[in-house]
Design an enzyme around this catalytic site. Structure first.
Site, mmCIF file in Angstrom:
data_model
loop_
_atom_site.group_PDB
_atom_site.id
_atom_site.type_symbol
_atom_site.label_atom_id
_atom_site.label_comp_id
_atom_site.label_asym_id
_atom_site.label_seq_id
_atom_site.Cartn_x
_atom_site.Cartn_y
_atom_site.Cartn_z
ATOM 1 N N VAL A 104 11.783 -9.517 2.583
ATOM 2 C CA VAL A 104 11.640 -11.341 3.095
ATOM 3 C C VAL A 104 12.730 -11.660 2.177
ATOM 4 C CG1 VAL A 104 9.286 -11.106 3.939
ATOM 5 C CG2 VAL A 104 9.650 -11.661 1.606
ATOM 6 N N ASP A 105 13.383 -11.103 1.289
ATOM 7 C CA ASP A 105 14.312 -11.814 0.306
ATOM 8 C C ASP A 105 15.631 -12.296 0.491
ATOM 9 O OD1 ASP A 105 14.445 -8.498 -1.039
ATOM 10 O OD2 ASP A 105 15.749 -9.487 0.492
ATOM 11 N N HIS A 120 9.590 -8.516 8.671
ATOM 12 C CA HIS A 120 8.171 -9.483 8.179
ATOM 13 C C HIS A 120 8.631 -10.640 7.889
ATOM 14 C CE1 HIS A 120 6.375 -5.219 6.853
ATOM 15 N NE2 HIS A 120 6.140 -5.252 7.966
ATOM 16 N N CYS A 131 2.275 -27.897 13.931
ATOM 17 C CA CYS A 131 3.184 -28.193 14.891
ATOM 18 C C CYS A 131 4.225 -27.166 15.059
ATOM 19 C CB CYS A 131 3.945 -29.600 14.421
ATOM 20 S SG CYS A 131 4.773 -29.450 12.854
ATOM 21 N N CYS A 149 2.392 -30.430 6.173
ATOM 22 C CA CYS A 149 3.609 -31.091 6.864
ATOM 23 C C CYS A 149 3.099 -32.685 7.179
ATOM 24 C CB CYS A 149 3.354 -30.297 8.188
ATOM 25 S SG CYS A 149 4.615 -30.945 9.460
ATOM 26 N N CYS A 151 2.527 -33.839 9.919
ATOM 27 C CA CYS A 151 1.561 -33.930 11.026
ATOM 28 C C CYS A 151 0.196 -33.454 10.271
ATOM 29 C CB CYS A 151 1.869 -32.952 12.075
ATOM 30 S SG CYS A 151 1.624 -31.216 11.697
ATOM 31 N N GLY A 188 14.305 2.899 0.731
ATOM 32 C CA GLY A 188 13.379 2.372 -0.181
ATOM 33 C C GLY A 188 12.119 1.794 0.496
ATOM 34 N N SER A 190 7.919 2.968 1.196
ATOM 35 C CA SER A 190 7.019 4.126 1.186
ATOM 36 C C SER A 190 6.383 4.499 2.495
ATOM 37 C CB SER A 190 5.621 3.278 0.266
ATOM 38 O OG SER A 190 5.302 2.336 1.247
ATOM 39 N N GLU A 216 11.431 8.951 -4.464
ATOM 40 C CA GLU A 216 10.467 10.286 -4.167
ATOM 41 C C GLU A 216 10.103 10.246 -2.859
ATOM 42 O OE1 GLU A 216 7.290 8.796 -6.543
ATOM 43 O OE2 GLU A 216 6.789 7.123 -5.167
HETATM 44 N N1 APR Z 1 15.982 3.220 -4.580
HETATM 45 C C1 APR Z 1 15.406 3.770 -3.614
HETATM 46 N N2 APR Z 1 14.097 3.647 -3.225
HETATM 47 C C2 APR Z 1 13.464 2.958 -4.155
HETATM 48 C C3 APR Z 1 13.965 2.508 -5.276
HETATM 49 C C4 APR Z 1 15.239 2.418 -5.458
HETATM 50 N N3 APR Z 1 16.227 2.145 -6.584
HETATM 51 N N4 APR Z 1 12.975 1.988 -6.267
HETATM 52 C C5 APR Z 1 11.813 2.165 -5.606
HETATM 53 N N5 APR Z 1 12.086 2.808 -4.474
HETATM 54 C C6 APR Z 1 11.183 3.351 -3.328
HETATM 55 C C7 APR Z 1 9.793 3.659 -3.918
HETATM 56 O O1 APR Z 1 9.758 5.009 -4.369
HETATM 57 C C8 APR Z 1 8.853 3.411 -2.501
HETATM 58 O O2 APR Z 1 8.896 4.425 -1.926
HETATM 59 O O3 APR Z 1 10.785 2.213 -2.345
HETATM 60 C C9 APR Z 1 9.650 2.290 -1.936
HETATM 61 C C10 APR Z 1 8.822 0.858 -2.090
HETATM 62 O O4 APR Z 1 7.748 0.950 -1.424
HETATM 63 P P1 APR Z 1 6.598 -0.164 -1.352
HETATM 64 O O5 APR Z 1 6.609 -0.834 -2.884
HETATM 65 O O6 APR Z 1 5.539 0.177 -0.760
HETATM 66 O O7 APR Z 1 7.460 -1.317 -0.531
HETATM 67 P P2 APR Z 1 7.512 -1.312 1.358
HETATM 68 O O8 APR Z 1 7.660 0.297 1.706
HETATM 69 O O9 APR Z 1 8.698 -2.202 1.443
HETATM 70 O O10 APR Z 1 6.238 -1.820 1.556
HETATM 71 C C11 APR Z 1 5.994 -2.201 3.134
HETATM 72 O O11 APR Z 1 4.130 -3.618 2.933
HETATM 73 O O12 APR Z 1 2.857 -4.999 1.508
HETATM 74 C C12 APR Z 1 3.587 -4.699 2.521
HETATM 75 O O13 APR Z 1 4.824 -6.367 3.740
HETATM 76 C C13 APR Z 1 5.066 -5.683 2.562
HETATM 77 O O14 APR Z 1 7.055 -5.094 3.600
HETATM 78 C C14 APR Z 1 6.285 -4.849 2.673
HETATM 79 C C15 APR Z 1 5.537 -3.339 3.281
#
Ligand code: APR
Length: 246
Positions: A104-105, A120, A131, A149, A151, A188, A190, A216
């Site tokens: 969301v950045d 998201h 509203c 707001c 409203c 990036g 999980s 990982e």
């Molecule tokens: N390069 C690649 N992967 C990376 C790096 C990097 N530099 N740094 C971290 N990671 C990996 C981690 O190994 C992990 O698998 O990014 C992943 C981040 O996982 P989360 O912290 O769970 O984030 P995300 O998968 O985006 O979460 C999904 O969960 O909480 C909700 O809405 C929130 O959008 C989010 C959603």
């Protein structure tokens, strides 16, 4: 699943006609935004069900705003990193049809990517829960939260809390893209959260190659990933795009 490298990724990208990317918090770690579930992640300091669930926001907005202000401060100081720019370059090269981001950045948009599906939402936008109008953050005083707001409705960052549905237009666009791409970069994430983590499966079921970039393995890696590149998104994507362009 095969362990791969930037040179092989460049070859896969050379052959693709319609790639898609699914990104998670990991792509923004190199911009200074900790991932959610990593060592210093937001969810290690705030229980997501207590701070990031819509019911929590509605019942105790002042408490949830404590977490939101921390998230907002982190995002405000963040700038796109080489991984965001590499994806914007892939779109300019006509290789990447779009990005589905869980983040969301707003960093993909700031890096110049044009087709960004905000699965998201976007923390730079604010909406009134009564509203439904979108409110310009420049008109908001964040030193006095919760925010209301004119409203009388409660103002919320335009992000999807747990317990809320994915915005229907974003959900439809994301699955359309996943089901029409011939290669999906999963970067990036999980893959811990539904329904975002269904998108790679949808892509694979429609014949796409799944390429995962992560520090990982994840729960996707064994079941859906065809090529796994271990390492940081910034370094891997920059190298692969440079090789593709050479
Ligand atoms: N390069 C690649 N992967 C990376 C790096 C990097 N530099 N740094 C971290 N990671 C990996 C981690 O190994 C992990 O698998 O990014 C992943 C981040 O996982 P989360 O912290 O769970 O984030 P995300 O998968 O985006 O979460 C999904 O969960 O909480 C909700 O809405 C929130 O959008 C989010 C959603």
């Amino acid at each position: 699943m095969k362990n791969s490298n930037p040179a092989e990724l460049a070859e896969l990208l050379r052959r693709t006609q319609a790639a898609a990317a699914l990104t998670g918090a990991g792509i923004s770690v190199e911009s200074g935004i900790p991932s959610f579930r990593g060592a210093h992640g937001l969810w290690t300091r705030y229980n997501p069900m207590e701070y990031a669930h819509i019911d929590a926001f509605l019942s105790n907005p002042a408490k949830v705003w404590r977490m939101l202000l921390e998230l907002d401060a982190t995002i405000r100081q963040a700038r796109p990193n080489p991984a965001h720019y590499a994806l914007a370059e892939l779109e300019k090269m006509g290789k990447l049809k779009g990005i589905i981001t869980q983040n969301v950045d707003n960093l993909h948009q700031e890096a110049g990517s044009r087709n960004v599906i905000e699965f998201h939402g976007n923390a730079r936008r604010f909406v009134c829960l009564r509203c439904r109008r979108t409110i310009d953050p420049a008109t908001l005083d964040f030193s006095h939260v919760p925010l209301y707001c004119s409203c009388g409705g409660l103002i919320k960052p335009d992000i999807v809390f747990f317990g809320e549905e994915i915005p229907p237009a974003a959900n439809r666009a994301a699955f359309d893209l996943a089901e029409s791409c011939d290669l999906m970069l999963v970067i990036g994430t999980s893959a811990a959260v539904m329904p975002a983590n269904i998108l790679p499966k949808a892509a694979k079921n429609h014949g796409a190659i799944i390429v995962e970039i992560n520090l990982e393995p994840t729960e996707l890696t064994r079941r859906f990933t065809d090529y796994f590149l271990e390492g940081s998104a910034g370094q891997i994507l920059t190298e692969a795009v440079a090789l593709l362009a050479s």
